[in-house]
Every structure is written in structure tokens, then in C-alpha cells.
Write a protein that holds these residues in place. Structure first.
Motif, short mmCIF file in Angstrom:
data_model
loop_
_atom_site.label_atom_id
_atom_site.label_comp_id
_atom_site.label_asym_id
_atom_site.label_seq_id
_atom_site.Cartn_x
_atom_site.Cartn_y
_atom_site.Cartn_z
N UNK A 28 0.89 -1.23 -0.09
CA UNK A 28 -0.04 -0.10 -0.06
C UNK A 28 0.93 1.18 -0.04
N UNK A 29 2.11 1.25 0.83
CA UNK A 29 2.70 2.63 1.03
C UNK A 29 3.45 2.58 -0.42
N UNK A 30 3.78 1.61 -1.01
CA UNK A 30 4.51 1.65 -2.26
C UNK A 30 3.73 2.17 -3.50
N UNK A 31 2.39 1.80 -3.57
CA UNK A 31 1.54 2.36 -4.39
C UNK A 31 1.14 3.83 -4.22
N UNK A 32 0.98 3.90 -3.01
CA UNK A 32 0.75 5.53 -2.64
C UNK A 32 1.65 6.32 -2.99
N UNK A 33 2.87 5.95 -2.59
CA UNK A 33 4.16 6.66 -2.86
C UNK A 33 4.43 6.85 -4.33
N UNK A 34 4.09 5.80 -5.15
CA UNK A 34 4.15 6.19 -6.67
C UNK A 34 3.05 7.17 -7.07
N UNK A 35 1.83 7.12 -6.49
CA UNK A 35 1.05 8.15 -6.71
C UNK A 35 1.26 9.71 -6.59
N UNK A 36 2.04 9.55 -5.37
CA UNK A 36 2.50 10.96 -4.87
C UNK A 36 3.77 11.47 -6.06
N UNK A 37 4.45 10.35 -6.40
CA UNK A 37 5.67 10.81 -6.90
C UNK A 37 5.27 11.45 -8.50
N UNK A 101 -7.91 14.66 -4.04
CA UNK A 101 -8.09 13.82 -3.20
C UNK A 101 -9.58 13.37 -3.32
N UNK A 102 -10.63 14.56 -3.35
CA UNK A 102 -11.88 14.21 -3.25
C UNK A 102 -12.36 13.31 -4.59
N UNK A 103 -11.69 13.39 -5.84
CA UNK A 103 -12.02 12.49 -6.80
C UNK A 103 -11.44 11.23 -6.87
N UNK A 173 -2.53 4.36 4.48
CA UNK A 173 -3.03 4.58 3.31
C UNK A 173 -3.42 5.96 3.12
N UNK A 174 -4.62 6.39 4.01
CA UNK A 174 -5.08 7.61 3.79
C UNK A 174 -4.08 8.66 4.12
N UNK A 175 -3.35 8.65 5.18
CA UNK A 175 -2.51 9.68 5.20
C UNK A 175 -1.69 10.00 4.27
N UNK A 176 -0.87 9.07 3.39
CA UNK A 176 -0.17 9.14 2.26
C UNK A 176 -0.74 10.12 1.10
N UNK A 177 -2.19 9.30 1.02
CA UNK A 177 -2.82 10.08 -0.07
C UNK A 177 -3.36 11.44 0.33
N UNK A 178 -3.62 11.59 1.50
CA UNK A 178 -3.89 12.98 1.86
C UNK A 178 -2.68 13.97 1.66
N UNK A 179 -1.65 13.56 2.00
CA UNK A 179 -0.20 14.12 1.75
C UNK A 179 -0.29 14.65 0.20
N UNK A 180 -0.46 13.43 -0.52
CA UNK A 180 -0.53 13.61 -1.93
C UNK A 180 -1.43 14.81 -2.51
N UNK A 181 -2.69 14.83 -1.82
CA UNK A 181 -3.35 15.94 -2.24
C UNK A 181 -2.95 17.23 -1.51
N UNK A 184 0.68 17.73 -3.62
CA UNK A 184 0.59 17.41 -5.33
C UNK A 184 -0.62 17.69 -5.96
N UNK A 185 -1.59 18.27 -5.25
CA UNK A 185 -2.92 18.33 -5.93
C UNK A 185 -3.63 19.15 -4.98
N UNK A 186 -4.90 18.65 -4.59
CA UNK A 186 -5.88 19.77 -3.83
C UNK A 186 -6.54 18.69 -3.24
N UNK A 187 -7.07 19.17 -2.06
CA UNK A 187 -8.01 18.49 -0.98
C UNK A 187 -9.19 19.23 -0.78
N UNK A 188 -9.69 20.32 -1.79
CA UNK A 188 -10.87 21.01 -1.67
C UNK A 188 -11.96 20.08 -2.06
#
Length: 328
Positions: A28-37, A101-103, A173-181, A184-188
Motif C-alpha cells: 500500500x505504501x509503495x502504491x501510494x508513494x508512486x501516486x505521490x511521485x 483527493x476528493x475525486x 494509506x489515507x495519510x499518504x494520499x492526503x499528503x499527496x492531495x 501534489x494536488x488539492x484537498x478542496x
């Protein structure tokens, strides 16, 4: 020491638990990290480049359309199409991807649920299968001779432990994706309704994970060995999925996809799954004369009922067998 405490300690002390769960989290961390990168936060410079590219693409399509009209002349039949529209060429289409993040978070629940379901199946099967294979079950029943209570306690402790581990994995999983938002994107746009939808998706995912855990537990208890549960899972994947797919396609079974496990997983997590039978010679037409291939809608209630029924039957056989068979 109480039976519950002893089983909980045994579950978390097992080497498989200490290895399989971290491996699942690592995936999970690897997949989320790839999304982040591979995402980046939109900047004014990136938007300006996107706007310039969108305008250039639009002008290029306009020139192509005008050339087509000149060459075609009166013979053109474009069905009323007036040519490329500027609104169809958006800057976002030509910018580096950003993580919304929302989408995207809701769509990624399936990744967490699928990985943790595999982990749960292994942990559930090995938790009771290893007890039978090593002879620990016989020793335990000497200490606690009430068979049904022992097996029921094992199942309950295993399910609660798997639920706890799955929630921890979801938090990571949620924490890394939230950081990505955030980075690296938006959390609006996260309204209470959106969070409620996320919560319901998480509950469905957790339910699927627990069903897989219970299924592994039941199969291993019936076979008194972890290998039976793993063999049954392998048979379902190879024979029950690949084999049935080939067979049903050859004999043209209508909506053959409904017999595949992944379809029901998608339906459960996404609330519904629509199947279209393009091979059917019969078309479905409405009052306006529009005809389409027949469709079949599979809802999360349909898939959940099938999965729950299967697990209940397997567990019922496991408990009946525990009560009736000799322990040796």
C-alpha cells in the motif's frame, strides 16, 4: 489466562502475522508513494503552458476542419457538426497530473480492500490451519474441552484482530494520499456528504476483508490444514475463473461475467456493476426506436448476499465438523 487473551496473544505472536501484514502495508505504501511521485501541484507556470498548448491544439484542429471543408465542398455530410469547440480544449488536459483527493480517494478504496482481503484470507486460514497441523488444537482442547466455544473464540479474535490491522493500514494509506492531495494536488471540496460517502466505502471494504478472513478460516478448519484453504483459492482462480471464462465464451452464455469473483468485488465496492451482452442477437429497443444490447445490473446488495451466503455455509460446515468429528 482467559481464552480470548490467549488467542489474541497467539494471533499477534505468529510469524505469519508479523510478516504478511507488514508486506501488505508495504504494498500500500509503495502504491501510494508512486501516486505521490507521479503527481504535481498545479502552478501558474504549468497552467500557462497548458493554456498555450490547449490553444495551439484548438487552432490546429480548426485548420484541419477548414481544410476538410474546402476539399469536401458540397459533398460534406458532417451531421450538423460545426467544427472544434474551444471549450473542449481545456488547459487541465495538457498539464502534469495533480492528485485530486476528493475525486480519486474514493476510487482507491478498492486497492486497500483488495490487498488487505488477501492478507486477511492468509491470516484467517493459517490461524486455525496451523493449529491443526502442529497438534496445538488437541492440546488446547485438553485445556478447554468445549469445542464450539474454542472455535468460536478463535474466529472472533481473528476477525477483530484483522479488523484492527485493516483500520491501521487504512490510516496509513489515507495519510499518504492526503499528503499527496496537500502537496501534489488539492484537498478542496470535502463536504460532510463526501466524508460520509468515504465512510460507507470504508465500511464496505472492511466488510469484504472480514468475509475473506472468515472464508479462509472456515476452509482451513474444514480441511484441518492451511493448504486446503490455499488450494481452494487457487482452484477458484485457475479453474473457476479462467476455465469458466473460456467455457462460457465458447458456448456464449449470456452475461457470463456475472460468474466471476472480480465482477462482484467491483460491484460491492462501487455499489453497482453494469454488464452488457454484446454477443446477444436480440436487441432491447425503447419507444423512440433506439436499440441497444441487453444489460444486466449487479448491485452491491446482490454481491454482498452471495458472498455472505457462501461464508455462512462454509462456517456452518466448519462448526458442524468441529462438533461431530473426532479430534486426533
Amino acid at each position: 489466562m482467559s481464552l480470548v487473551r490467549a488467542e489474541r496473544r497467539r494471533f499477534f505472536k505468529r510469524r505469519l502475522t508479523r510478516w504478511v501484514f507488514p508486506i501488505g502495508v508495504l504494498l500500500l505504501v509503495t502504491i501510494a508513494s508512486i501516486l505521490f511521485a507521479f503527481h504535481s501541484k498545479p502552478t501558474p507556470e504549468a497552467r500557462a503552458r497548458g493554456e498555450a498548448t490547449a490553444e495551439a491544439m484548438y487552432q490546429d484542429q480548426v485548420r484541419e476542419y477548414e481544410r476538410y471543408k474546402r476539399e469536401c465542398g458540397d459533398k460534406c455530410n458532417d451531421g450538423g457538426w460545426t467544427g472544434p469547440q474551444r471549450s473542449d480544449f481545456r488547459a487541465e488536459h495538457y498539464m502534469p497530473p495533480s492528485f485530486d483527493f476528493k475525486a480519486q480517494y474514493g476510487e482507491l478504496f478498492l486497492v486497500w480492500a483488495a490487498i488487505m482481503a488477501m492478507v486477511a484470507f492468509l491470516l484467517g486460514a493459517s490461524f486455525v490451519g496451523a493449529e491443526w497441523a502442529s497438534g496445538s488444537m488437541m492440546n488446547l482442547l485438553t485445556w478447554r474441552p468445549k469445542r464450539m466455544k474454542v472455535l468460536g473464540t478463535k474466529l472472533t479474535v481473528m476477525l477483530l484482530s484483522v479488523a484492527g490491522l485493516s483500520i491501521v493500514a487504512l490510516g496509513i494509506w489515507t495519510g499518504i494520499l492526503w499528503a499527496a492531495g496537500e502537496l501534489r494536488g488539492t484537498t478542496e471540496g470535502l463536504t460532510p456528504g463526501v466524508w460520509q460517502s468515504f465512510g460507507l466505502s470504508a465500511l464496505r471494504g472492511l466488510g469484504m476483508i472480514l468475509l475473506f478472513a472468515a472464508l479462509g478460516f472456515g476452509l482451513a478448519s474444514i480441511g484441518r490444514h492451511t493448504g486446503l484453504a490455499l488450494g481452494a483459492a487457487l482452484a477458484v482462480v485457475i479453474v473457476g475463473q479462467v476455465g469458466l471464462t473460456i467455457l462460457f465464451q465458447m458456448i456464449r452464455v449470456p452475461f457470463w461475467e456475472q460468474y466471476l469473483v472480480p465482477i462482484h468485488i467491483f460491484a460491492w465496492m462501487n455499489k453497482e456493476m453494469k454488464l452488457v451482452d454484446y454477443s446477444s442477437p436480440e436487441m432491447v429497443c425503447d419507444t423512440a426506436g433506439n436499440c441497444n444490447a441487453p444489460e444486466l445490473l449487479i448491485t452491491w446488495q446482490d454481491s454482498g448476499s452471495i458472498a455472505l451466503g457462501l461464508v455462512v455455509v462454509v462456517l456452518a460446515v466448519a462448526f458442524w465438523q468441529m462438533r461431530r468429528r473426532d479430534i486426533s
